[in-house]
Write a protein that holds these residues in place. Structure first.
Motif, mmCIF file in Angstrom:
data_model
loop_
_atom_site.group_PDB
_atom_site.id
_atom_site.type_symbol
_atom_site.label_atom_id
_atom_site.label_comp_id
_atom_site.label_asym_id
_atom_site.label_seq_id
_atom_site.Cartn_x
_atom_site.Cartn_y
_atom_site.Cartn_z
ATOM 1 N N MET A 1 0.856 -1.176 -0.065
ATOM 2 C CA MET A 1 -0.061 0.068 -0.073
ATOM 3 C C MET A 1 0.768 1.138 0.061
ATOM 4 O O MET A 1 0.345 2.381 -0.296
ATOM 5 N N LYS A 2 2.180 1.162 0.308
ATOM 6 C CA LYS A 2 2.995 2.503 0.375
ATOM 7 C C LYS A 2 2.815 3.283 -0.815
ATOM 8 O O LYS A 2 2.425 4.543 -0.365
ATOM 9 N N PRO A 3 2.961 2.610 -1.963
ATOM 10 C CA PRO A 3 2.821 3.687 -3.007
ATOM 11 C C PRO A 3 1.576 4.272 -3.459
ATOM 12 O O PRO A 3 1.203 5.152 -3.878
ATOM 13 N N HIS A 4 0.395 3.831 -2.457
ATOM 14 C CA HIS A 4 -0.942 4.214 -2.763
ATOM 15 C C HIS A 4 -1.206 5.232 -1.738
ATOM 16 O O HIS A 4 -2.359 5.622 -1.509
ATOM 17 N N THR A 5 -0.342 5.846 -0.849
ATOM 18 C CA THR A 5 -0.420 6.545 0.343
ATOM 19 C C THR A 5 0.452 7.678 0.106
ATOM 20 O O THR A 5 1.722 7.490 -0.531
ATOM 21 N N SER A 6 -0.116 9.053 0.417
ATOM 22 C CA SER A 6 0.655 10.270 0.234
ATOM 23 C C SER A 6 1.726 10.050 1.374
ATOM 24 O O SER A 6 2.639 10.861 1.078
ATOM 25 N N PHE A 7 1.462 9.561 2.375
ATOM 26 C CA PHE A 7 2.567 9.248 3.423
ATOM 27 C C PHE A 7 3.860 8.424 3.109
ATOM 28 O O PHE A 7 4.780 7.944 3.860
ATOM 29 N N ARG A 8 3.430 7.506 2.213
ATOM 30 C CA ARG A 8 4.351 6.437 1.625
ATOM 31 C C ARG A 8 4.852 5.449 2.707
ATOM 32 O O ARG A 8 6.113 5.401 2.923
ATOM 33 N N VAL A 9 3.847 4.971 3.266
ATOM 34 C CA VAL A 9 3.905 3.998 4.388
ATOM 35 C C VAL A 9 2.825 2.924 4.106
ATOM 36 O O VAL A 9 1.770 3.455 3.647
ATOM 37 N N GLY A 10 3.232 1.788 4.575
ATOM 38 C CA GLY A 10 1.922 0.777 4.608
ATOM 39 C C GLY A 10 2.340 -0.629 3.956
ATOM 40 O O GLY A 10 2.989 -0.624 2.798
ATOM 41 N N GLY A 11 1.851 -1.561 4.578
ATOM 42 C CA GLY A 11 2.075 -2.921 4.238
ATOM 43 C C GLY A 11 1.208 -3.505 3.216
ATOM 44 O O GLY A 11 0.439 -2.772 2.648
ATOM 45 N N PRO A 12 1.234 -4.671 2.941
ATOM 46 C CA PRO A 12 0.223 -5.447 1.853
ATOM 47 C C PRO A 12 -1.231 -5.529 2.351
ATOM 48 O O PRO A 12 -1.525 -5.904 3.423
ATOM 49 N N ALA A 13 -2.054 -5.273 1.171
ATOM 50 C CA ALA A 13 -3.550 -5.509 1.251
ATOM 51 C C ALA A 13 -3.745 -6.971 0.749
ATOM 52 O O ALA A 13 -3.035 -7.293 -0.210
ATOM 53 N N GLN A 14 -4.591 -7.720 1.510
ATOM 54 C CA GLN A 14 -4.677 -9.211 1.122
ATOM 55 C C GLN A 14 -5.023 -9.272 -0.435
ATOM 56 O O GLN A 14 -4.841 -9.893 -1.296
ATOM 57 N N ILE A 15 -6.194 -8.357 -0.491
ATOM 58 C CA ILE A 15 -6.808 -8.395 -1.808
ATOM 59 C C ILE A 15 -6.839 -7.090 -2.327
ATOM 60 O O ILE A 15 -7.482 -6.044 -1.438
ATOM 61 N N TYR A 16 -6.549 -6.528 -3.556
ATOM 62 C CA TYR A 16 -6.656 -4.891 -3.944
ATOM 63 C C TYR A 16 -7.407 -4.823 -5.139
ATOM 64 O O TYR A 16 -7.113 -5.528 -6.211
ATOM 65 N N PHE B 1 -12.184 -2.272 3.105
ATOM 66 C CA PHE B 1 -11.826 -0.965 3.313
ATOM 67 C C PHE B 1 -11.838 -0.189 2.127
ATOM 68 O O PHE B 1 -11.136 -0.780 1.090
ATOM 69 N N LEU B 2 -12.424 0.717 2.070
ATOM 70 C CA LEU B 2 -12.436 1.678 0.911
ATOM 71 C C LEU B 2 -11.657 2.966 0.951
ATOM 72 O O LEU B 2 -11.692 3.578 1.933
ATOM 73 N N MET B 3 -10.904 3.263 -0.003
ATOM 74 C CA MET B 3 -9.990 4.131 0.011
ATOM 75 C C MET B 3 -10.133 5.225 -1.159
ATOM 76 O O MET B 3 -10.451 4.486 -2.331
ATOM 77 N N GLY B 4 -9.763 6.539 -1.142
ATOM 78 C CA GLY B 4 -9.659 7.334 -2.311
ATOM 79 C C GLY B 4 -8.189 7.480 -2.960
ATOM 80 O O GLY B 4 -7.576 6.391 -3.009
ATOM 81 N N ASN B 5 -7.803 8.579 -2.671
ATOM 82 C CA ASN B 5 -6.176 8.908 -3.195
ATOM 83 C C ASN B 5 -5.379 8.510 -2.057
ATOM 84 O O ASN B 5 -4.150 8.908 -2.059
ATOM 85 N N GLY B 6 -5.936 7.898 -0.918
ATOM 86 C CA GLY B 6 -4.687 7.775 0.302
ATOM 87 C C GLY B 6 -4.115 9.080 0.687
ATOM 88 O O GLY B 6 -2.935 8.751 1.256
ATOM 89 N N SER B 7 -4.595 10.252 0.832
ATOM 90 C CA SER B 7 -3.987 11.061 1.298
ATOM 91 C C SER B 7 -4.316 11.578 2.746
ATOM 92 O O SER B 7 -3.924 12.754 3.388
ATOM 93 N N ASN B 8 -5.253 11.028 3.383
ATOM 94 C CA ASN B 8 -5.642 11.222 4.759
ATOM 95 C C ASN B 8 -5.290 9.841 5.697
ATOM 96 O O ASN B 8 -6.062 9.614 6.604
ATOM 97 N N LEU B 9 -4.500 8.911 5.231
ATOM 98 C CA LEU B 9 -4.276 7.504 5.761
ATOM 99 C C LEU B 9 -2.775 7.271 6.262
ATOM 100 O O LEU B 9 -1.779 7.896 5.689
ATOM 101 N N VAL B 10 -2.916 6.660 7.679
ATOM 102 C CA VAL B 10 -1.435 5.914 7.677
ATOM 103 C C VAL B 10 -1.787 4.349 7.807
ATOM 104 O O VAL B 10 -2.787 4.016 8.507
ATOM 105 N N ILE B 11 -1.184 3.688 6.912
ATOM 106 C CA ILE B 11 -1.739 2.407 6.812
ATOM 107 C C ILE B 11 -0.647 1.378 7.327
ATOM 108 O O ILE B 11 0.600 1.598 7.268
#
Ligand code: FAD
Length: 322
Positions: free
Chosen positions: A33-48, A72-82
């Motif tokens: 998930m790291k590249p999908h968030t503006s914070f550039r953190v986050g491990g794997p989603a089982q299904i995407y 879990f539903l996300m948009g542009n990932g700019s308000n998330l820490v995964i």
């Protein structure tokens, strides 16, 4: 709880059986998930999945529900820490695949125009679409890096304006799976809050009503806001914008700065030197670094000022509970 591989296989075959072969073949597993968030953190989603229509979203949700797969539903990932440990189950991302925009003059009042946009449309694109069409009201959104759906969910805003001023109605899939139209009076839009935050549901489309304005003024307002942002925010670093909601009677940045925490860091997470209300990723931050730093800030401000700082950014995934 982790979803078993056999259940993931069943999820795939159920989608195909229902006629959603293209959607099924586009599914990814263990998607980082790291590249999908503006914070550039986050491990794997089982299904995407990145669906491209309301029907595809509905199919994903109904299959997930049938098999007991959390989603879990996300948009542009700019308000998330995964979480570094990733997310159990299915992540549905509404992005470019789901970003149609069209406009139509209000038949009852030619001073106004309706804009119809899918939830994955970026606010920056929407704001620029409006400006080019000579429509005023979305200038404040020109520098907010979220999707329209995320902006409705958060009632995103800046410079004393927010989404509640321009939203007319929203099409959504309710938590019980029905497609419904929610008028502005029922959106319960407050400071960084909405009905969807309280009751669940997925925004699929929004209708905005904007007034015709002077294009020169619209562009000059956008320019002014952009300059303000560039001057005051650490935009060269990955972040999720303001980490905390503004507590009544205080400025978050000032509280944190006065507590001596400007520049304080945990691992690669740091309180921005430029704007203490922002936590930034200086390069190799993990979600755990960010979480630990945020806890430290909250505890310090509680102790020094008796103020509870509430997270505006959402912490999602294994080990996080918001
Ligand atoms: C540099 C920077 C500056 C920022 N400046 C601002 C600012 O000025 N003002 C401001 O308000 N915010 C700001 N933000 C935060 C962020 O851009 C907004 O909160 C934005 O609205 C989040 O949208 P998103 O699509 O990225 O949502 P995400 O981060 O993907 O998701 C956020 C939440 O919204 C929910 N959600 C997303 N899409 C939908 C949907 N279609 N239906 C239902 N729920 C949905 C998710 O489930 C999640 O809980 C900033 C962020 C950054 C990185």
């Amino acid at each position: 709880m982790m979803v078993d591989d056999s259940v993931i296989a069943l999820f795939r075959s159920r989608l195909s059986e229902m006629g959603w072969e293209a959607l099924e073949s586009g599914l990814r597993t263990d998607e980082i998930m790291k590249p999908h968030t503006s914070f550039r953190v986050g491990g794997p989603a089982q299904i995407y999945a990145e669906p491209s229509s309301t029907e595809e979203i509905a199919a994903l949700i109904s299959c997930a529900r049938e098999l007991g797969i959390p989603f879990f539903l996300m948009g542009n990932g700019s308000n998330l820490v995964i979480s570094d440990e990733g997310i159990d189950g299915l992540v549905i991302r509404l992005g470019e695949n789901f970003s149609a925009i069209r406009s139509e003059e209000d038949p009852e009042n030619s001073e106004y125009t309706y804009i119809y946009a899918s939830a994955g449309t970026l606010l920056t694109r929407l704001s620029s679409f409006a400006a080019k069409a000579g429509l005023t009201g979305l200038e404040f959104a020109s520098g907010i890096p979220g999707s329209l759906g995320g902006a409705v969910f958060m009632n995103a805003g800046a410079y004393d304006h927010d989404m509640s001023e321009v939203l007319e109605k929203v099409i959504a899939i309710s938590s019980s799976g029905e497609v419904e139209t929610v008028g502005k009076e029922d959106l319960q839009l407050g400071y960084r809050s909405s009905r969807f935050m309280k009751e669940g549901g997925i925004v699929t489309e929004a209708v905005l009503r904007l007034k015709k304005g002077d294009p020169e003024q619209i562009f000059s307002q956008i320019k002014e806001y952009t300059e303000k942002r560039t001057k005051s925010q650490p935009l060269q670093y990955p972040s999720a914008g303001s980490m905390f909601k503004r507590p009544a009677g205080y400025y978050t940045g000032a509280l944190i700065e006065q507590a001596g925490l400007k520049g304080f860091s945990v691992g690669g997470a740091q309180v921005s030197e430029k704007h203490a209300g922002f936590v930034i990723n200086t390069g190799n931050a993990t979600a755990s670094d960010i979480d630990a730093l945020v806890r430290k800030i909250q505890a310090t401000i509680k102790e020094k000022n008796g103020v509870e700082l509430v997270r505006e950014v959402r912490f999602i995934g294994r080990g996080f509970d918001s």
